[in-house]
Design an enzyme around this catalytic site. Structure first.
Site, PDB file in Angstrom:
ATOM      1  N   LYS A 280       1.298  -6.448   9.626  1.00  0.00           N
ATOM      2  CA  LYS A 280       0.984  -5.093  10.012  1.00  0.00           C
ATOM      3  C   LYS A 280       0.258  -5.168  11.252  1.00  0.00           C
ATOM      4  CE  LYS A 280      -2.547  -2.546   7.893  1.00  0.00           C
ATOM      5  NZ  LYS A 280      -3.247  -1.942   6.990  1.00  0.00           N
TER       6      LYS A 280
ATOM      7  N   THR B  52      -4.752   7.809   3.676  1.00  0.00           N
ATOM      8  CA  THR B  52      -3.380   8.922   4.072  1.00  0.00           C
ATOM      9  C   THR B  52      -2.021   8.472   3.395  1.00  0.00           C
ATOM     10  OG1 THR B  52      -2.882   7.644   5.794  1.00  0.00           O
ATOM     11  CG2 THR B  52      -4.615   9.085   6.459  1.00  0.00           C
TER      12      THR B  52
HETATM   13  C1  R5P Z   1      -6.335  -1.507   5.706  1.00  0.00           C
HETATM   14  O1  R5P Z   1      -6.864  -2.756   6.012  1.00  0.00           O
HETATM   15  C2  R5P Z   1      -6.453  -1.152   4.196  1.00  0.00           C
HETATM   16  O2  R5P Z   1      -6.179  -2.527   3.233  1.00  0.00           O
HETATM   17  C3  R5P Z   1      -5.366  -0.159   3.618  1.00  0.00           C
HETATM   18  O3  R5P Z   1      -4.216  -0.620   3.665  1.00  0.00           O
HETATM   19  C4  R5P Z   1      -5.533   1.203   4.417  1.00  0.00           C
HETATM   20  O4  R5P Z   1      -6.862   1.369   4.827  1.00  0.00           O
HETATM   21  C5  R5P Z   1      -4.888   2.392   3.796  1.00  0.00           C
HETATM   22  O5  R5P Z   1      -4.977   3.427   4.500  1.00  0.00           O
HETATM   23  P1  R5P Z   1      -3.827   4.494   4.842  1.00  0.00           P
HETATM   24  O6  R5P Z   1      -3.599   4.869   3.354  1.00  0.00           O
HETATM   25  O7  R5P Z   1      -4.622   5.708   5.473  1.00  0.00           O
HETATM   26  O8  R5P Z   1      -2.860   3.899   5.507  1.00  0.00           O
END
Ligand code: R5P
Length: 309
Positions: free
Chosen positions: A186, A218
């Site tokens: 990612k 989100t």
């Molecule tokens: C990011 O590093 C976290 O581990 C989560 O993957 C992220 O914050 C999830 O946020 P969202 O649901 O907004 O994509």
């Protein structure tokens, strides 16, 4: 042990649950909100000589929850020992200066809690060990994912971490299920917040995938990963997160492409389509550990913000 919750309903519910397991007594403080929005708190019990556990639930709006913690810590300053149970630790994702000039938000919060007298911090699945390293006192870092994995039915799944930072937590689930563990690549644009996900290695043709993450905000991250997995042939995609923040539209976004969401109840259960696992037992382990005085002092040479050894 006196258990003192914030004013939120879920803080009270959590306080009552952990008080039972630790033979504690819940003491409800008196809260008021002034006409200009400022908050006021008054304890209803004398805390001198007592062990006090403050319990807060940090769903949005987080700022209100945090203000209450600061006020409570000040109010209990005459207690003998003070611990803070925050099942969901907010602001932990900003655990470093990604761009020059940014605040390391979690460092600011944890320093404030400590300087106001919190000696021990009890949290469940904080975003990173680095985030917790900024707390100068004792940290009890609870890991509910193993517990959650044991309570569900997952057959023949590949466990997927959405990013390299999440591999250790996805590994806990993979170990319980005896499943293979894969990591998706990612990338986040630090200016726009946009994320891109690469394709996972290997073929998922006809298999089920279980995406494991710390927080569903989100829903954008797991939805993108789920899409990439389905494009790669996954038959089903399930999602397991510890913290569900309950943002509007987040569950729709994920269920558009994934088949099931499992979350814990560190935050108030918000959506009937999500399967919430009650992790009170795990929170109780942390509270009892604190009550026994079985703490993990910082190792010699410990540096706040340094990667854990
Ligand atoms: C990011 O590093 C976290 O581990 C989560 O993957 C992220 O914050 C999830 O946020 P969202 O649901 O907004 O994509």
């Amino acid at each position: 042990m006196l258990v003192v919750p914030g004013s939120r309903q879920h803080a009270l519910v959590t306080a009552e649950r952990v008080a039972k397991c630790g033979e504690g007594k819940v003491s409800l403080p008196r809260w008021r909100v002034f006409p200009d929005g400022e908050r006021y708190v008054k304890l209803e019990e004398d805390v001198r000589g007592q062990r006090v556990l403050i319990v807060q639930s940090a769903e949005p709006p987080q700022a209100e929850a945090l203000t209450e913690i600061l006020l409570l810590l000040d109010a209990v300053s005459r207690a003998d020992r003070v611990a803070l149970l925050l099942p969901y630790l907010p602001y932990a994702r900003q655990d470093r200066e990604f761009l020059p000039g940014e605040a390391v938000s979690i460092r600011a919060l944890l320093k404030a809690f400590s300087s106001l007298g919190a000696e021990t911090l009890i949290v469940a699945e904080a975003h990173s060990e680095r985030a917790l390293s900024y707390f100068p006192g004792n940290v009890i870092h609870l890991k509910p994912l193993r517990f959650m994995a044991k309570r569900g039915e997952w057959r023949d799944v590949a466990v997927i971490s959405p990013d390299a930072g999440g591999v250790d937590r996805a590994k806990q689930v993979a170990e319980v299920l005896g499943a293979p563990l894969w990591c998706v690549e990612k990338r986040r644009d630090r200016y726009t917040g946009e994320i891109e996900v690469g394709v996972p290695p290997g073929s998922l043709e006809g298999r089920a995938a279980l995406v494991v993450d710390d927080v569903l905000s989100t829903g954008g991250t797991v939805a993108k990963v789920a899409r990439a997995l389905k494009e790669r042939g996954a038959r089903r995609v399930e999602v397991m997160v510890v913290h569900h923040l309950g943002l509007e539209g987040s569950v729709d976004r994920v269920l558009e492409v994934a088949d099931r969401i499992v979350a814990s109840n560190t935050l108030p259960p918000k959506d009937p389509r999500v399967q919430y696992v009650d992790i009170t037992e795990v929170l109780c382990e942390g509270v009892l550990q604190w009550a026994r005085g079985d703490l993990n002092p910082r190792p010699p040479g410990y540096q706040p913000g340094a990667p854990p050894s």
